[in-house]
Design a protein around this motif. Structure first.
Motif, PDB file in Angstrom:
ATOM      1  N   GLN A  54      10.980 100.623  37.990  1.00 14.01           N
ATOM      2  CA  GLN A  54      12.540 100.075  39.373  1.00 14.01           C
ATOM      3  C   GLN A  54      11.588 100.003  40.469  1.00 14.01           C
ATOM      4  OE1 GLN A  54      16.551 101.813  39.141  1.00 14.01           O
ATOM      5  NE2 GLN A  54      16.023 100.862  36.799  1.00 14.01           N
ATOM      6  N   PHE A  60      18.300  84.978  49.708  1.00 14.58           N
ATOM      7  CA  PHE A  60      18.687  84.340  48.019  1.00 14.58           C
ATOM      8  C   PHE A  60      16.930  84.144  47.069  1.00 14.58           C
ATOM      9  CE2 PHE A  60      20.072  81.490  44.983  1.00 14.58           C
ATOM     10  CZ  PHE A  60      20.994  82.851  44.159  1.00 14.58           C
ATOM     11  N   GLU A  61      16.431  83.334  48.448  1.00 11.92           N
ATOM     12  CA  GLU A  61      15.322  82.408  47.910  1.00 11.92           C
ATOM     13  C   GLU A  61      14.375  83.493  47.539  1.00 11.92           C
ATOM     14  OE1 GLU A  61      14.536  79.037  46.850  1.00 11.92           O
ATOM     15  OE2 GLU A  61      17.443  79.147  47.585  1.00 11.92           O
ATOM     16  N   LEU A 107      15.019  86.644  47.177  1.00 11.38           N
ATOM     17  CA  LEU A 107      14.918  87.789  45.828  1.00 11.38           C
ATOM     18  C   LEU A 107      15.080  86.498  44.565  1.00 11.38           C
ATOM     19  CD1 LEU A 107      18.767  89.208  46.005  1.00 11.38           C
ATOM     20  CD2 LEU A 107      17.712  88.043  43.986  1.00 11.38           C
ATOM     21  N   ARG A 108      15.026  85.689  44.468  1.00 13.96           N
ATOM     22  CA  ARG A 108      15.179  84.706  43.154  1.00 13.96           C
ATOM     23  C   ARG A 108      13.483  84.822  42.892  1.00 13.96           C
ATOM     24  NH1 ARG A 108      15.839  79.181  44.242  1.00 13.96           N
ATOM     25  NH2 ARG A 108      14.945  78.629  41.927  1.00 13.96           N
ATOM     26  N   GLU A 128      12.459  88.246  41.294  1.00 12.78           N
ATOM     27  CA  GLU A 128      13.117  87.968  40.206  1.00 12.78           C
ATOM     28  C   GLU A 128      11.754  87.260  39.038  1.00 12.78           C
ATOM     29  OE1 GLU A 128      15.307  89.339  38.289  1.00 12.78           O
ATOM     30  OE2 GLU A 128      16.566  87.852  36.591  1.00 12.78           O
ATOM     31  N   LEU A 154       9.899  88.645  35.707  1.00 15.75           N
ATOM     32  CA  LEU A 154      10.399  88.585  34.494  1.00 15.75           C
ATOM     33  C   LEU A 154       9.310  88.802  33.418  1.00 15.75           C
ATOM     34  CD1 LEU A 154      12.333  87.097  33.837  1.00 15.75           C
ATOM     35  CD2 LEU A 154      12.072  84.571  33.720  1.00 15.75           C
ATOM     36  N   THR A 214       7.526  91.430  32.882  1.00 16.63           N
ATOM     37  CA  THR A 214       7.085  92.507  33.276  1.00 16.63           C
ATOM     38  C   THR A 214       8.245  93.796  32.920  1.00 16.63           C
ATOM     39  OG1 THR A 214       8.280  92.966  35.437  1.00 16.63           O
ATOM     40  CG2 THR A 214       6.161  91.852  35.409  1.00 16.63           C
ATOM     41  N   GLU A 215       8.264  95.018  32.499  1.00 16.76           N
ATOM     42  CA  GLU A 215       9.371  95.862  32.072  1.00 16.76           C
ATOM     43  C   GLU A 215       9.690  96.269  33.693  1.00 16.76           C
ATOM     44  OE1 GLU A 215       8.931  98.277  29.159  1.00 16.76           O
ATOM     45  OE2 GLU A 215       7.383  97.447  28.004  1.00 16.76           O
ATOM     46  N   ARG A 246      11.882  96.157  36.872  1.00  9.07           N
ATOM     47  CA  ARG A 246      13.757  95.930  37.440  1.00  9.07           C
ATOM     48  C   ARG A 246      13.717  96.261  38.496  1.00  9.07           C
ATOM     49  NH1 ARG A 246      12.358  93.344  34.035  1.00  9.07           N
ATOM     50  NH2 ARG A 246      12.993  93.078  32.147  1.00  9.07           N
ATOM     51  N   MET A 247      14.350  94.784  39.204  1.00 10.35           N
ATOM     52  CA  MET A 247      14.406  94.873  40.608  1.00 10.35           C
ATOM     53  C   MET A 247      15.779  95.340  41.308  1.00 10.35           C
ATOM     54  SD  MET A 247      15.479  91.775  43.780  1.00 10.35           S
ATOM     55  CE  MET A 247      15.216  90.811  42.126  1.00 10.35           C
ATOM     56  N   VAL A 248      16.529  96.385  42.182  1.00 12.36           N
ATOM     57  CA  VAL A 248      17.599  97.355  42.799  1.00 12.36           C
ATOM     58  C   VAL A 248      18.064  96.869  43.720  1.00 12.36           C
ATOM     59  CG1 VAL A 248      18.423  99.607  42.795  1.00 12.36           C
ATOM     60  CG2 VAL A 248      16.954  99.237  40.770  1.00 12.36           C
ATOM     61  N   LEU A 249      19.118  96.250  44.156  1.00  3.90           N
ATOM     62  CA  LEU A 249      19.045  95.734  45.338  1.00  3.90           C
ATOM     63  C   LEU A 249      19.871  97.336  46.369  1.00  3.90           C
ATOM     64  CD1 LEU A 249      21.609  93.155  45.104  1.00  3.90           C
ATOM     65  CD2 LEU A 249      18.984  93.130  45.403  1.00  3.90           C
ATOM     66  N   ARG A 262      17.105 109.604  45.996  1.00 10.02           N
ATOM     67  CA  ARG A 262      15.920 108.387  44.846  1.00 10.02           C
ATOM     68  C   ARG A 262      14.802 108.432  45.473  1.00 10.02           C
ATOM     69  NH1 ARG A 262      17.550 102.764  45.644  1.00 10.02           N
ATOM     70  NH2 ARG A 262      16.583 102.176  43.041  1.00 10.02           N
TER      71      ARG A 262
END
Lengths: 354, 354
Positions: free
Chosen positions: A69, A84-85, A87-88, A91, A95, A97-98, A100-103, A119
């Motif tokens: 993560q 948002f752009e 962030l996209r 993402e 795609l 990869t394994e 994942r993104m956490v906000l 954390r």
């Protein structure tokens, strides 16, 4: 401290933390790059040696990050399409990869900041993409202290000398926008920029000044205005500009969202775009093509910035070499319908009459 | 299987999975609700008893979720502000909690789906917010199978009888928009909706029909058009509507983004808004206030939908009672400048002439 069989291999981040250097530096040492100070190289190699690593095997034996993560951290509210752009883009880069993104933005809430530190200390993330951070940022300081890799998108100020960043060519964008208006024949060109303390604003206005000076057009301070990046304040500020004794014939605006406010002010005053006022924006948001008239603007590659930053981060996490410390992505001109040569007189837009 | 001292307490999700029921049902049993079939209650109680739980203590002893993460899963690309608004609502609801959101959409990629299943089986998430899912969704099926709690925002079709969902009052919104245009005196009212297979579209068009019928205005199928929710197709479709032998005087549009395309078509044809054509949108996106003329629209509370869904989810995860299975949030009318009483003749908009 000799490496005992039970101890797991150190991550790059841990080596960096122990040696007191950045992850980028560890990466350079591992990859036998020459641009590392000898004393630094020695210190990093010593840390790795103490843990039983052979230098030439280190790159392979280091863990490639293990939480799967990364954090996405924005230095302000997540309330604009700008974030948002980006962030996209993150993402998209994740795609295949394994990972994942956490906000994980803490929104300056003490409790949340404490949870976030917790954390980090638990090894919950392998790295982070930071938006609008600088040296003073809590995120940047904590990640640096713990040797967790990160990349800053659109830095808000100065970064550490080895911190990686990805931004747009704001200076060139400002110059390009202004030069385009000059090429159409405009000489009285206003600038309605975003917040003045933002580096992107400073770079864009410097580009604007440079273009004017290059064309031999004096810079008129009365024509330079600032507002936040949103429509409402831009509307207010545009009303001020329209109240000037000598109005401009064109305006370079700091964001497409600000252009919505500028359009509104011009519409209310019956000033036709582009007939009586040329407008050029910055960002190329998805709606820029669909406002009327379609907005000529400077494309800020926000999605690509997020994508490039994430790819860099994944390389840092994997211990692969990273060549560039500061990356700037191009900001091309997108010609649409909101700019034209200046006309002699103002023409009232009949649509705005009651 | 008696509970051994080493075994950690079961989560609600695990109890649900073993008993073959939904998490909502386990919650109901724990909270001694009466709306559970006796055989179901018995089965759930047996599972809990086998693990040594006393029913009245179960609610407290169940783990409240342990990964501290929920997945945000969108049943399509993350490419619209629609999804972003919902995401902002989720982020907001998580702000005072220790729970973080992971962007986990698999984008129909087989490998990513496999990775996602792997995360589920590792207990990496406590729950999920699903956007635009229905019974056929991989997400919904896998989460159900494993008894992991979830809430669906804006369901795309039928859900299981106990699956929780949060959506907007689309039928009422469609009726309200149409009734408003009728109240202004319009009788020839077109509808340019989103994708026809989307439940929100079906509900909105049903509300439109109902309002017309209630006013004694016949429904003209030639005036009902569909497109995706974006500007480009709406522009094309609006051109078709403008080519009808008898044009409408008003149009109800399925999204604010579609309205951008509708505005463009009207502008190009020299048809003034609202003088010659009233336009009402749906969504109330941040830019709706700033387009010209400012867009009258039906507010779809996307942010609130994300927020409410997340709060529900957190209650499910904590094993607290949840009253409603289907929640619909209100869709008020936002009056701005794009609607007016119909005029006798079309008036050309001079701004559109070359």
């Amino acid at each position: 401290m000799a490496k005992s069989p039970e101890e797991p291999p150190l991550t790059m981040a841990q080596i960096a933390a122990v040696a007191g250097v950045s992850v980028a530096t560890v990466s350079k040492v591992i990859n036998q790059r020459t641009d590392v100070a000898p004393t630094t190289r020695e210190r990093v190699e010593r840390v790795m040696a103490e843990r039983g690593y052979m230098l030439n095997k280190a790159a392979r034996s280091l863990r490639k990050g293990n939480s799967g993560q990364i954090d996405f951290l924005v230095g302000q509210e997540l309330n604009s399409y700008y974030a948002f752009e980006i962030l996209r883009g993150v993402e998209e880069a994740l795609l295949p990869t394994e990972v994942r993104m956490v906000l994980a933005s803490t929104h300056a809430l003490r409790e949340r900041e404490q949870q976030w530190r917790q954390r980090l200390s638990e090894g919950a993330i392998d790295g982070a993409v930071l938006v609008l951070a600088d040296k003073r940022s809590l995120y940047l300081q904590e990640l640096t202290r713990r040797g967790i890799p990160f990349v800053v998108v659109d830095p808000f100020g100065e970064l550490g000398p080895e911190d990686l960043s990805v931004s747009a060519t704001n200076w060139s964008g400002g110059k390009l926008a202004t030069a385009y208006l000059l090429s159409l024949g405009h000489r009285r060109i206003a600038a309605l920029m975003g917040l003045p303390d933002h580096p992107c604003t400073q770079d864009r206005i410097a580009g604007y000044r440079h273009a004017l000076q290059e064309a031999g057009v004096p810079v008129d301070p009365a024509l330079i205005h600032f507002a936040n990046f949103h429509a409402e304040q831009a509307y207010q500020e545009m009303m001020q500009i329209l109240a000037l004794p000598e109005m401009p014939t064109a305006i370079f605006v700091g964001s497409d969202e600000q252009c919505l406010g500028v359009y509104r002010a011009l519409f209310e005053r019956g000033i036709a775009v582009p007939g009586a006022m040329s407008v050029i924006g910055f960002d190329n948001m998805p709606y820029a093509e669909w406002v009327t008239p379609a907005l000529t603007t400077i494309h800020q590659p926000l999605l690509e910035m997020g994508r490039v930053a994430t790819k860099l981060l994944l390389r840092l996490i994997a211990g692969e070499p990273v060549e560039s410390v500061r990356i700037e992505l191009a900001t091309p001109l997108i010609k649409r319908a909101s700019c034209a040569p200046p006309q002699g007189n103002l023409i009232s837009n009949p649509a705005s009459l009651p």
